[in-house]
Write a protein that holds these residues in place. Structure first.
Motif, PDB file in Angstrom:
ATOM      1  N   MET A 158       0.829  -1.206   0.000  1.00 43.21           N
ATOM      2  CA  MET A 158       0.000   0.000   0.000  1.00 43.21           C
ATOM      3  C   MET A 158       0.863   1.255   0.000  1.00 43.21           C
ATOM      4  SD  MET A 158      -2.860  -1.203   2.697  1.00 43.21           S
ATOM      5  CE  MET A 158      -4.387  -0.427   2.244  1.00 43.21           C
ATOM      6  N   ALA A 159       2.183   1.071  -0.054  1.00 46.86           N
ATOM      7  CA  ALA A 159       3.129   2.186  -0.189  1.00 46.86           C
ATOM      8  C   ALA A 159       3.170   3.107   1.025  1.00 46.86           C
ATOM      9  CB  ALA A 159       2.826   3.005  -1.440  1.00 46.86           C
ATOM     10  N   MET A 160       2.899   2.546   2.194  1.00 43.76           N
ATOM     11  CA  MET A 160       2.988   3.355   3.413  1.00 43.76           C
ATOM     12  C   MET A 160       4.376   3.981   3.511  1.00 43.76           C
ATOM     13  SD  MET A 160       1.225   3.767   6.431  1.00 43.76           S
ATOM     14  CE  MET A 160       0.481   2.286   7.073  1.00 43.76           C
ATOM     15  N   PHE A 168       2.064   9.147 -12.232  1.00 43.59           N
ATOM     16  CA  PHE A 168       0.977   9.315 -11.269  1.00 43.59           C
ATOM     17  C   PHE A 168      -0.291   8.660 -11.780  1.00 43.59           C
ATOM     18  CE2 PHE A 168       3.752  12.935 -10.226  1.00 43.59           C
ATOM     19  CZ  PHE A 168       3.861  12.757  -8.862  1.00 43.59           C
ATOM     20  N   TYR A 169      -0.848   7.768 -10.987  1.00 43.31           N
ATOM     21  CA  TYR A 169      -2.160   7.211 -11.276  1.00 43.31           C
ATOM     22  C   TYR A 169      -2.702   6.614  -9.975  1.00 43.31           C
ATOM     23  CZ  TYR A 169      -5.900   5.767 -14.322  1.00 43.31           C
ATOM     24  OH  TYR A 169      -7.123   5.660 -14.913  1.00 43.31           O
ATOM     25  N   PRO A 170      -4.004   6.739  -9.727  1.00 35.93           N
ATOM     26  CA  PRO A 170      -4.509   6.321  -8.410  1.00 35.93           C
ATOM     27  C   PRO A 170      -4.326   4.837  -8.098  1.00 35.93           C
ATOM     28  CG  PRO A 170      -6.095   7.739  -9.497  1.00 35.93           C
ATOM     29  CD  PRO A 170      -5.035   7.427 -10.507  1.00 35.93           C
ATOM     30  N   PRO A 173       0.054   3.283  -5.829  1.00 40.63           N
ATOM     31  CA  PRO A 173       0.171   4.080  -4.600  1.00 40.63           C
ATOM     32  C   PRO A 173       1.556   4.683  -4.361  1.00 40.63           C
ATOM     33  CG  PRO A 173      -0.064   1.745  -4.081  1.00 40.63           C
ATOM     34  CD  PRO A 173      -0.305   1.879  -5.553  1.00 40.63           C
ATOM     35  N   LYS A 174       2.629   4.076  -4.864  1.00 41.80           N
ATOM     36  CA  LYS A 174       3.958   4.654  -4.659  1.00 41.80           C
ATOM     37  C   LYS A 174       4.237   5.798  -5.628  1.00 41.80           C
ATOM     38  CE  LYS A 174       6.547   0.909  -5.130  1.00 41.80           C
ATOM     39  NZ  LYS A 174       5.598  -0.188  -5.327  1.00 41.80           N
ATOM     40  N   ALA A 175       3.385   5.915  -6.662  1.00 41.79           N
ATOM     41  CA  ALA A 175       3.625   6.842  -7.767  1.00 41.79           C
ATOM     42  C   ALA A 175       4.820   6.396  -8.613  1.00 41.79           C
ATOM     43  CB  ALA A 175       3.775   8.293  -7.321  1.00 41.79           C
ATOM     44  N   TYR A 176       5.270   5.184  -8.384  1.00 42.57           N
ATOM     45  CA  TYR A 176       6.199   4.557  -9.339  1.00 42.57           C
ATOM     46  C   TYR A 176       5.972   3.058  -9.296  1.00 42.57           C
ATOM     47  CZ  TYR A 176       9.141   3.835  -5.146  1.00 42.57           C
ATOM     48  OH  TYR A 176       9.622   3.499  -3.903  1.00 42.57           O
TER      49      TYR A 176
END
Ligand SMILES: [Zn+2]
Lengths: 363, 479
Positions: free
Chosen positions: B45-47, B85-87, B90-93
């Motif tokens: 979830m890219a916390m 970037f896309y929803p 979650p990491k944006a990569y």
């Protein structure tokens, strides 16, 4: 999120230097350093990407250690520049530093960049003896840009070590002059990617002004990030763009290798390198706010250590004419924190900085 | 100029989900389905503060895929970040591989009308899947489901060696079959575990230069891929014939209208700002590691085919068919263990099972019964318990209600009539109502016998033993 050599760009509050409340405590772990220095906390942990433990430690007159890259797990640390970030202790003295490092150092299977090696007891290195130790002093860090008072303090440190039986001589780290350029390219590139997740979708501030997805991204990030962070994201995005990647990011990585090699060569000859931690003492709040380039100069002595992935420690040594702390930096080869502890401890045992000087909270 | 003057050039980028138990950078399950956001953890979830750890099984599976497709395995490889970037990201990569893929320069062989053809693979690399966006029907917004985020994928990029929709289909089927054989993916297209980006361009025959290509992303059925290529090639030819230029663009295929449409977001000339992921160490593979995987690679279709031709004496057509899918091949092997009759087992598969699947528009992996049932069925034919026409009906039934064939024929009363008295009764009855056929037979028209047997089969709803019928009709007719 904040970056920079002062805490002035902090998204929360400005922190003041306990030795002079009109001055900055250094950055970015300035808050922690100020708290330890002011006896508001027994110790603190900081993260150091380009000097964020050592520089505020120097400006606040305490001990700050950035361990070797890979000695302390980064799991749990919000990444700024993944290949440079390290967690380290901010403490009142060298003994506390060793005890704290004992607790945080070691392999973590959750961080594949952490080193899998046996645990060490760093307190065993707290030995009052530097006889026979070889210390190199790279001349590049005592030139223009370093204040006369800092230089003078360095000379006293050199003399002290010589008295204590170490061999100290001048050396050169010529390629170190490129460390700052390399640092800003690599750190900004990694930060631009690491901070991508603060996009207003799942993490970070979300704008209230949006009609479509693009607005969410654009407005959240425009409104949510401070000026210095934006400056770095833009720089990092630029150096990774196709067409510029080879000229900036790739070249920076090559120079990084050259800097590491230069350090390796020096460590064939010396056990430790000695430099100032900061070229000047704490500056006035607001003094360098509008001059990013000058602010970047503040970490000129600390950044090369991160580029090399080496351990480096600030040890407080003198006060300048304004009563502001000056610190020196000890640098060792990778995973040779013991050498730093031994030399720093010996200096501490044979001098009286902490006994003689306390923050005055003036100004 | 006409359509015949053009050549179609196709390249496929195939994304295949690996069937490892856990995700590529955390220990969440890769299992399909589940309530939204139940198969995820702080890492996928890219916390902020979390770090990826590469799943070694993913590397092993990808190396297997590379070896099975004749690739060179890179001993030095790395993970790179692909930033956008896309929803659903979650990491944006996305962690992928850019300039140092795990596998390079392979090929697979496909069967074409003109014989075998090698299709070259440029590379196979590992990467993580993104999440899924669920658009709410009630207009409450879009919801992000991260169950798929971090599921391991391999991306296999072909060279532009394919020249027709049929070749593209054959290539994709071959790739699917290989990955099934080596058990690195279940390749379920409906679940999206195998999907392809299709690049199409056209050029004048004889030309050495490639035309401008268009790309259609995320295609997940053979039929749509074939249709898309046909449509897109014709569209491009039309554009060129009318003096226009083909624009390089990303398209979306609409299955209902059978047309391609340009994707709305024209700004897809994205700069992904690839760079090595500093959170992960380089991937270094030893010779021993690679050799060990090579030695332990499961038997590939080519080798099974050889075995079927030599050991089981299948005809090439049957051997090709049975090995075209691991599911067929495994079913075949299981069946012949029981019935020891490779010929009948393969014939039933090639004629009946394939026909039924075709009618249902399903793939071999969707066959609801196993080789055990098929083997029993063949056994029942060999024992004379049922006729082969009843066997066809049992197969139909197995697709609806899979259970032991003996149970099915019992329930349905399909047991073959092999009782001499009963057979004789039917024969006499049919002869009685078909005097013309008797006359025809006596006049030397052998066809009449077939007609009579057919009538008798009809009378018994296919249950009469055809050999006995044949024999008894001849006896009676010759009296
Ligand atoms: Zn997870």
């Amino acid at each position: 999120m904040q970056c920079g050599s002062s805490t002035e760009t902090s998204s929360l509050f400005k922190t003041h230097n306990p030795w002079d409340l009109s001055r900055v405590p250094g950055g970015s772990s300035g808050g922690s350093a100020a708290a330890v220095s002011a006896d508001m906390a027994p110790w603190a942990l900081g993260s150091d990407t380009g000097g964020s433990i050592r520089q505020p430690a120097s400006l606040c007159g305490i001990v700050g250690l950035k361990p070797t890259y890979g000695l302390v797990s980064r799991f749990g640390l919000i990444a700024y520049a993944s290949s440079l970030d390290q967690i380290g202790p901010l403490t009142k003295d060298v003994t506390d530093s060793a005890m704290l490092l004992n607790l945080i150092a070691g392999y973590d299977e959750k961080d594949t960049t952490s080193m899998d090696m046996p645990k060490k007891d760093y307190t065993l290195s707290l030995v009052n003896d530097v006889k026979g130790m070889k210390i190199g002093v790279p001349k590049e860090y005592l030139g223009e840009g370093t204040s006369a008072e800092v230089k003078e303090a360095m000379m006293k440190v050199v003399k002290k070590y010589q008295e204590l039986g170490a061999t100290v001589e001048e050396c050169s780290l010529d390629v170190g002059q490129y460390a700052s350029a390399v640092y800003y390219i690599i750190a900004c590139a990694e930060a631009s990617s690491n901070l991508g997740r603060f996009d207003g979708i799942r993490y970070g501030y979300r704008t209230e002004n949006f009609e479509n997805l693009k607005d969410i991204y654009k407005n959240s990030r425009s409104e949510g990030f401070g000026a210095e962070v934006k400056r770095r994201i833009i720089l990092g995005t630029y150096v990774l763009s196709s067409g510029y990647y080879d000229a900036y990011y790739k070249k920076a990585q090559k120079v990084r290798t050259l800097i590491k090699n230069a350090y390796n060569e020096l460590f064939e000859k010396y056990d430790l390198l000695l430099t100032p931690t900061s070229p000047t003492t704490a500056f006035k709040i607001g003094e360098k706010m509008n001059n990013p380039l000058q602010m970047y100069m503040a970490d000129i002595c600390t950044v090369p250590v991160n580029i090399g992935g080496l351990p480096g420690m600030n040890v407080p040594c003198e006060l300048d004419a304004n009563g502001l702390p000056i610190g020196f930096q000890l640098i060792a080869k990778p995973f040779a924190e013991e050498t730093i502890f031994r030399a720093a401890y010996t200096y501490e045992q044979n001098t009286n900085f902490r006994a003689e000087h306390r923050p005055t909270f003036k100004g | 100029m006409s359509k015949e003057d053009y050549e179609i050039v196709i390249g496929l980028e195939v994304h295949c989900e690996l069937s490892t138990k856990t995700k590529i950078f955390c220990s969440c399950p890769t299992e399909f389905g589940g309530e939204p956001n139940t198969h995820c953890c702080p890492i996928c979830m890219a916390m902020p503060g979390t770090l990826p750890v590469l799943n070694e099984k993913v590397v092993e599976y990808a190396v297997k895929a590379g070896l099975a497709t004749n690739c060179t395995i890179s001993q030095n490889s790395k993970n790179d970040r692909k930033n956008y970037f896309y929803p659903d990201l979650p990491k944006a990569y996305q962690i992928s591989q850019y300039d140092m893929p795990l596998c390079e320069h392979g090929y697979v062989t496909i069967e074409t009308e003109d014989g075998e053809k090698k299709i070259r693979l440029l590379r196979i690399h590992i990467e993580e899947d993104a999440g899924k966006l669920n658009h709410d029907d009630y207009g409450r917004g879009t919801f992000v489901d991260l169950n798929r985020a971090g599921v391991p994928l391999i991306e296999c990029v072909s060279e532009p060696d394919l020249r027709s929709p049929q070749e593209a289909e054959a290539y994709l089927r071959k790739l699917k079959s290989i990955f099934e054989y080596i058990e690195v993916s279940d390749c379920k297209m409906q679940e999206g575990s195998l999907r392809a980006d299709v690049n199409v361009s056209v050029r004048k025959k004889g030309s050495n230069e490639f035309g401008t290509r268009t790309e259609c992303k995320n295609m997940n059925s053979f039929r749509s891929i074939v249709r898309e290529i046909e449509y897109e090639a014709n569209r491009q030819i039309e554009v060129l014939e009318n003096g226009g230029v083909v624009e390089q663009e990303t398209l979306r295929w609409d299955d209902v209208s059978g047309r391609t449409f340009p994707m709305r977001d024209k700004e897809d000339a994205q700069d992904y700002r690839y760079f090595p992921d500093p959170d992960l160490v380089a991937i270094k593979l030893s010779d021993e590691y690679i050799e060990n995987i090579r030695q332990n690679l499961p038997e590939l279709p080519e080798s099974r085919k050889k075995r079927y031709l030599e050991e089981y004496l299948l005809i090439p057509k049957a051997a090709n068919f049975v090995t075209s899918s691991k599911y067929y091949s495994d079913m075949f092997e299981e069946a012949i263990k029981i019935c020891n009759n490779p010929k009948t087992a393969s014939n039933l598969m090639m004629s009946e099972i394939a026909r039924i699947l075709n009618e249902k528009e399903e793939e071999p992996e969707n066959i609801p019964f196993t080789g055990k049932e098929l083997g029993e069925l063949v056994q029942l034919i060999d024992k004379g318990t049922i006729s082969s026409s009843i066997a066809k009906k049992v197969l139909e039934e197995l697709f609806v209600n899979p259970k032991a064939p003996s149970e099915i024929i019992e329930e349905k009363g399909w047991v073959q009539i092999s009782d001499e008295g009963a057979i004789k009764e039917v024969v006499m009855k049919i002869l009685e109502v078909n005097p013309q056929s008797i006359a025809d037979f006596k006049a030397g028209k052998d066809k009449a016998l077939g007609f009579l047997v057919g009538q008798a089969m009809k009378e018994t709803k296919g249950k009469a033993n055809p050999q006995m019928l044949n024999k008894m009709f001849i006896e009676e007719l010759k009296k």
